[in-house]
Design a protein around this motif. Structure first.
Motif, PDB file in Angstrom:
ATOM      1  N   LEU A   1       2.908  30.564  34.730  1.00  0.00           N
ATOM      2  CA  LEU A   1       2.158  30.293  35.964  1.00  0.00           C
ATOM      3  C   LEU A   1       3.064  29.683  37.020  1.00  0.00           C
ATOM      4  O   LEU A   1       2.962  30.034  38.208  1.00  0.00           O
ATOM      5  CB  LEU A   1       0.980  29.360  35.665  1.00  0.00           C
ATOM      6  N   LEU A   2       3.944  28.791  36.620  1.00  0.00           N
ATOM      7  CA  LEU A   2       4.831  28.157  37.598  1.00  0.00           C
ATOM      8  C   LEU A   2       5.726  29.198  38.262  1.00  0.00           C
ATOM      9  O   LEU A   2       5.896  29.191  39.494  1.00  0.00           O
ATOM     10  CB  LEU A   2       5.683  27.086  36.918  1.00  0.00           C
ATOM     11  N   ASP A   3       6.276  30.103  37.468  1.00  0.00           N
ATOM     12  CA  ASP A   3       7.128  31.146  38.040  1.00  0.00           C
ATOM     13  C   ASP A   3       6.320  32.093  38.924  1.00  0.00           C
ATOM     14  O   ASP A   3       6.817  32.577  39.953  1.00  0.00           O
ATOM     15  CB  ASP A   3       7.832  31.927  36.936  1.00  0.00           C
TER      16      ASP A   3
ATOM     17  N   THR B   1      -4.652  23.227  37.793  1.00  0.00           N
ATOM     18  CA  THR B   1      -4.661  24.273  36.775  1.00  0.00           C
ATOM     19  C   THR B   1      -5.093  23.677  35.437  1.00  0.00           C
ATOM     20  O   THR B   1      -5.254  22.457  35.306  1.00  0.00           O
ATOM     21  CB  THR B   1      -3.268  24.900  36.618  1.00  0.00           C
ATOM     22  N   ASP B   2      -5.231  24.536  34.435  1.00  0.00           N
ATOM     23  CA  ASP B   2      -5.578  24.063  33.094  1.00  0.00           C
ATOM     24  C   ASP B   2      -4.532  23.106  32.530  1.00  0.00           C
ATOM     25  O   ASP B   2      -4.841  22.248  31.693  1.00  0.00           O
ATOM     26  CB  ASP B   2      -5.704  25.259  32.131  1.00  0.00           C
ATOM     27  N   SER B   3      -3.282  23.279  32.951  1.00  0.00           N
ATOM     28  CA  SER B   3      -2.196  22.494  32.363  1.00  0.00           C
ATOM     29  C   SER B   3      -1.715  21.349  33.232  1.00  0.00           C
ATOM     30  O   SER B   3      -0.836  20.588  32.814  1.00  0.00           O
ATOM     31  CB  SER B   3      -1.009  23.414  32.058  1.00  0.00           C
ATOM     32  N   GLY B   4      -2.257  21.197  34.430  1.00  0.00           N
ATOM     33  CA  GLY B   4      -1.824  20.089  35.259  1.00  0.00           C
ATOM     34  C   GLY B   4      -2.012  20.337  36.742  1.00  0.00           C
ATOM     35  O   GLY B   4      -2.847  21.148  37.156  1.00  0.00           O
TER      36      GLY B   4
ATOM     37  N   SER C   1       2.161  17.112  34.581  1.00  0.00           N
ATOM     38  CA  SER C   1       1.556  17.713  33.396  1.00  0.00           C
ATOM     39  C   SER C   1       1.954  16.919  32.161  1.00  0.00           C
ATOM     40  O   SER C   1       3.132  16.541  32.018  1.00  0.00           O
ATOM     41  CB  SER C   1       2.020  19.167  33.241  1.00  0.00           C
ATOM     42  N   GLY C   2       0.982  16.648  31.292  1.00  0.00           N
ATOM     43  CA  GLY C   2       1.273  15.987  30.029  1.00  0.00           C
ATOM     44  C   GLY C   2       1.933  14.632  30.186  1.00  0.00           C
ATOM     45  O   GLY C   2       2.782  14.259  29.370  1.00  0.00           O
ATOM     46  N   GLY C   3       1.591  13.917  31.251  1.00  0.00           N
ATOM     47  CA  GLY C   3       2.177  12.606  31.471  1.00  0.00           C
ATOM     48  C   GLY C   3       3.561  12.646  32.081  1.00  0.00           C
ATOM     49  O   GLY C   3       4.190  11.597  32.273  1.00  0.00           O
ATOM     50  N   GLU C   4       4.069  13.815  32.395  1.00  0.00           N
ATOM     51  CA  GLU C   4       5.393  13.959  32.983  1.00  0.00           C
ATOM     52  C   GLU C   4       5.292  14.442  34.429  1.00  0.00           C
ATOM     53  O   GLU C   4       4.355  15.153  34.805  1.00  0.00           O
ATOM     54  CB  GLU C   4       6.237  14.949  32.182  1.00  0.00           C
ATOM     55  N   ILE C   5       6.293  14.053  35.204  1.00  0.00           N
ATOM     56  CA  ILE C   5       6.414  14.514  36.590  1.00  0.00           C
ATOM     57  C   ILE C   5       7.756  15.221  36.714  1.00  0.00           C
ATOM     58  O   ILE C   5       8.806  14.626  36.458  1.00  0.00           O
ATOM     59  CB  ILE C   5       6.336  13.347  37.588  1.00  0.00           C
ATOM     60  N   ARG C   6       7.716  16.489  37.096  1.00  0.00           N
ATOM     61  CA  ARG C   6       8.947  17.265  37.236  1.00  0.00           C
ATOM     62  C   ARG C   6       9.057  17.797  38.663  1.00  0.00           C
ATOM     63  O   ARG C   6       8.079  18.322  39.217  1.00  0.00           O
ATOM     64  CB  ARG C   6       8.975  18.431  36.238  1.00  0.00           C
ATOM     65  N   SER C   7      10.233  17.638  39.226  1.00  0.00           N
ATOM     66  CA  SER C   7      10.492  18.108  40.590  1.00  0.00           C
ATOM     67  C   SER C   7      11.319  19.385  40.536  1.00  0.00           C
ATOM     68  O   SER C   7      12.324  19.456  39.820  1.00  0.00           O
ATOM     69  CB  SER C   7      11.238  17.032  41.383  1.00  0.00           C
ATOM     70  N   HIS C   8      10.892  20.399  41.290  1.00  0.00           N
ATOM     71  CA  HIS C   8      11.597  21.674  41.366  1.00  0.00           C
ATOM     72  C   HIS C   8      11.941  21.960  42.834  1.00  0.00           C
ATOM     73  O   HIS C   8      11.175  21.611  43.733  1.00  0.00           O
ATOM     74  CB  HIS C   8      10.730  22.815  40.826  1.00  0.00           C
ATOM     75  N   ARG C   9      13.060  22.583  43.041  1.00  0.00           N
ATOM     76  CA  ARG C   9      13.467  22.980  44.399  1.00  0.00           C
ATOM     77  C   ARG C   9      13.845  24.466  44.365  1.00  0.00           C
ATOM     78  O   ARG C   9      15.029  24.809  44.296  1.00  0.00           O
ATOM     79  CB  ARG C   9      14.609  22.112  44.892  1.00  0.00           C
TER      80      ARG C   9
ATOM     81  N   GLY D   1      -5.207  14.816  46.168  1.00  0.00           N
ATOM     82  CA  GLY D   1      -5.275  15.145  44.754  1.00  0.00           C
ATOM     83  C   GLY D   1      -5.045  13.931  43.884  1.00  0.00           C
ATOM     84  O   GLY D   1      -4.254  13.047  44.229  1.00  0.00           O
ATOM     85  N   VAL D   2      -5.734  13.891  42.742  1.00  0.00           N
ATOM     86  CA  VAL D   2      -5.608  12.804  41.777  1.00  0.00           C
ATOM     87  C   VAL D   2      -5.313  13.413  40.408  1.00  0.00           C
ATOM     88  O   VAL D   2      -6.085  14.237  39.910  1.00  0.00           O
ATOM     89  CB  VAL D   2      -6.896  11.957  41.705  1.00  0.00           C
ATOM     90  N   ALA D   3      -4.206  12.999  39.807  1.00  0.00           N
ATOM     91  CA  ALA D   3      -3.808  13.490  38.489  1.00  0.00           C
ATOM     92  C   ALA D   3      -3.854  12.351  37.484  1.00  0.00           C
ATOM     93  O   ALA D   3      -3.020  11.445  37.520  1.00  0.00           O
ATOM     94  CB  ALA D   3      -2.410  14.082  38.542  1.00  0.00           C
ATOM     95  N   GLY D   4      -4.875  12.363  36.607  1.00  0.00           N
ATOM     96  CA  GLY D   4      -4.919  11.427  35.508  1.00  0.00           C
ATOM     97  C   GLY D   4      -5.562  10.091  35.800  1.00  0.00           C
ATOM     98  O   GLY D   4      -5.007   9.047  35.448  1.00  0.00           O
TER      99      GLY D   4
END
Length: 486
Positions: A158-160, A179-182, A233-241, A20-23
């Motif tokens: 969508l994330l949830d 997705t549409d948002s990232g 998404s939106g130039g940000e990278i967020r990690s969830h566990r 995958g490639v983002a941006g």
């Protein structure tokens, strides 16, 4: 018809590969390059989905990446700075265009494309429940189950919804979703299937192996952790566990065979590990011989390690042609057996009169090993000793690797001496399970808390196997439960 892959047909088949490639400008072209590097992980089909900020664009085809994604017209249609791709070897679902990934659907939140490496071991049960409540499936792939779980989730975002879906599935998965948002990338809680993250400029790259990062000039940043979900998404990278923490159990066969030798897996060079495996094999199973000969190409690093440890000369006694395409010789033509030599041929002047140690990564059905040994005999070898750079493969995989049913695994049906007789070798030995762990830097296999998923060797499955349990007879359920670690 001769497949022209007579040595490869008896291998455990790699699962799939994702990229995958983002941006990044011309993201789809970059994905196509990444898929080229992952072609060894799936050779039945390939697909790419891209997003240009307004619309999704999809192209899927049977066959290799080359020939399907090398035309300007095709790539021009895959617009956008965001794209994901997939190479497939079918482990669930038939080989058909409807099963080729990325799978795409229009959800209430917008477009959703998903590429999956692994296998959902309760997909049939989930599918049955979803169909009963009104879901309409368009493929026979287990991956589509995830889409329906997302679509029917009662959560708001969508994330949830996506997290809710993943909490209902069992088995192994590395996923990249567009997705549409990232973009969302995640790995199952045990980390059975691999997934890495890299960067090129401001773009974020996800791939099954580091070698795919290399081919596009991206810098490896880190592995996606087991149970981690990364949102770009939106130039940000967020990690969830979102999952309860568990001891990871990455697939040990990635080191033995699946990954390319120029990849880094779990922080270790695959090439270096395979050499260490060969050295350990030589310490455990020495033999008086003249030459160490690899079965190309997967046996080569282990053979180098074996030769260096044993002090025996390493030689290319089997020459592989890399320029063989499909041929169409009918079985009745009387020359079907000659198809072996289309791709591999004995180096007769080197082999004649010599005592050989043949190094291969595994024995599955045994038909390949029989052909190799006979080829060496025909070339005049004085003795043929087979050494296998892994323990005996005695159990099927249910985590995205296409393995025969257990009744067709030679090691599950015969003793090592019976296997030796079957392949007609002068001797046959395998690497021990503790030896494999030592080559990976462990003192031995900790039976209570093993570091890797090694179920194909030990039968110790790290997750529940709901679909298998429901399919088997009731008297098999207890046996299955006893060998499954919860």
């Amino acid at each position: 018809m001769i497949t022209t892959h007579p040595f490869d047909d008896d291998k455990l088949r790699e699962e799939c590969g994702v990229f995958g490639v983002a941006g990044a400008v011309d993201a789809a072209a970059m994905v196509a390059l990444g898929l080229h590097a992952l072609q060894h992980r799936g050779q039945e089909a390939a697909g790419i989905s891209s997003f240009d900020g307004r619309h999704f664009h999809n192209h899927k085809a049977l066959g290799h990446v080359a020939g399907n994604f090398d035309s300007e017209d095709t790539m021009r249609q895959l617009k956008g700075d965001w794209a994901i791709g997939h190479v497939r070897y079918a482990t669930t679902g038939e080989t058909a265009l409807r099963n080729v990934q990325p799978l795409y659907a229009e959800l209430s939140s917008g477009g959703f494309a998903i590429a999956h490496n692994g296998n959902i071991s309760n997909a049939m049960k989930l599918r049955h429940d979803l169909v009963r409540t009104g879901s309409i499936f368009q493929s026979t792939s287990d991956t589509e189950t995830i889409i329906h779980l997302v679509a029917t989730s009662r959560y708001r975002t969508l994330l949830d919804k996506f997290i809710d879906a993943l909490k209902q599935v069992e088995g192994a998965y590395s996923l990249i979703c567009l997705t549409d948002s990232g973009m969302i990338a995640c790995r199952d809680p045990l980390g059975i299937r691999p997934l890495v993250m890299g960067r090129i400029g401001d773009a974020v790259i996800f791939a099954s192996e580091t070698v795919a990062l290399d081919i596009v000039g991206a810098e490896f940043e880190r592995s996606v952790e087991p149970g981690e979900l990364i949102v770009v998404s939106g130039g940000e990278i967020r990690s969830h566990r979102p999952f309860a923490e568990k001891q990871s159990r990455p697939c040990i066969f990635e080191h033995v065979y699946f990954s390319r030798p120029d990849s880094i897996v779990d922080g270790s060079s695959v090439y270096s590990v395979r050499k260490a495996i060969g050295a350990q094999l030589a310490m455990e199973n020495p033999v008086e011989a003249d030459l160490v000969v690899p079965v190309p190409d997967s046996g080569t690093p282990a053979a180098i390690g074996y030769a260096q440890q044993s002090g025996l000369p390493f030689e290319l006694g089997i020459i592989r042609s890399h320029y063989v395409g499909r041929t169409f010789i009918q079985p009745g033509d009387g020359v079907r057996h000659l198809g072996v030599k289309l791709k591999h041929n004995a180096n007769k002047p080197l082999i004649a009169g010599k005592r050989l140690v043949l190094i291969d990564d595994s024995i599955v059905r045994g038909t390949t090993s029989l052909k190799i040994v006979q080829m060496m005999r025909d070339a005049g070898a004085a003795e043929v000793h087979m050494r296998i750079a892994s323990p005996p493969t005695m159990h099927s995989c249910f985590y995205g690797v296409d393995t025969p049913e257990r009744s067709k695994l030679l090691a599950a049906q015969k003793s090592i001496e019976e296997m030796r007789q079957f392949i007609q070798a002068d001797s046959l030995s395998f690497l021990s399970i503790d030896g494999l762990y030592r080559a990976l830097g462990e003192a031995s296999r900790n039976d209570d808390r093993p570091r890797y998923c090694d179920a194909c060797f030990t039968g110790d499955y790290p997750t529940t196997l709901t679909d298998l349990a429901e399919r088997d007879q009731p008297n098999q359920l207890t046996l299955l439960a006893e060998r499954v670690a919860g």
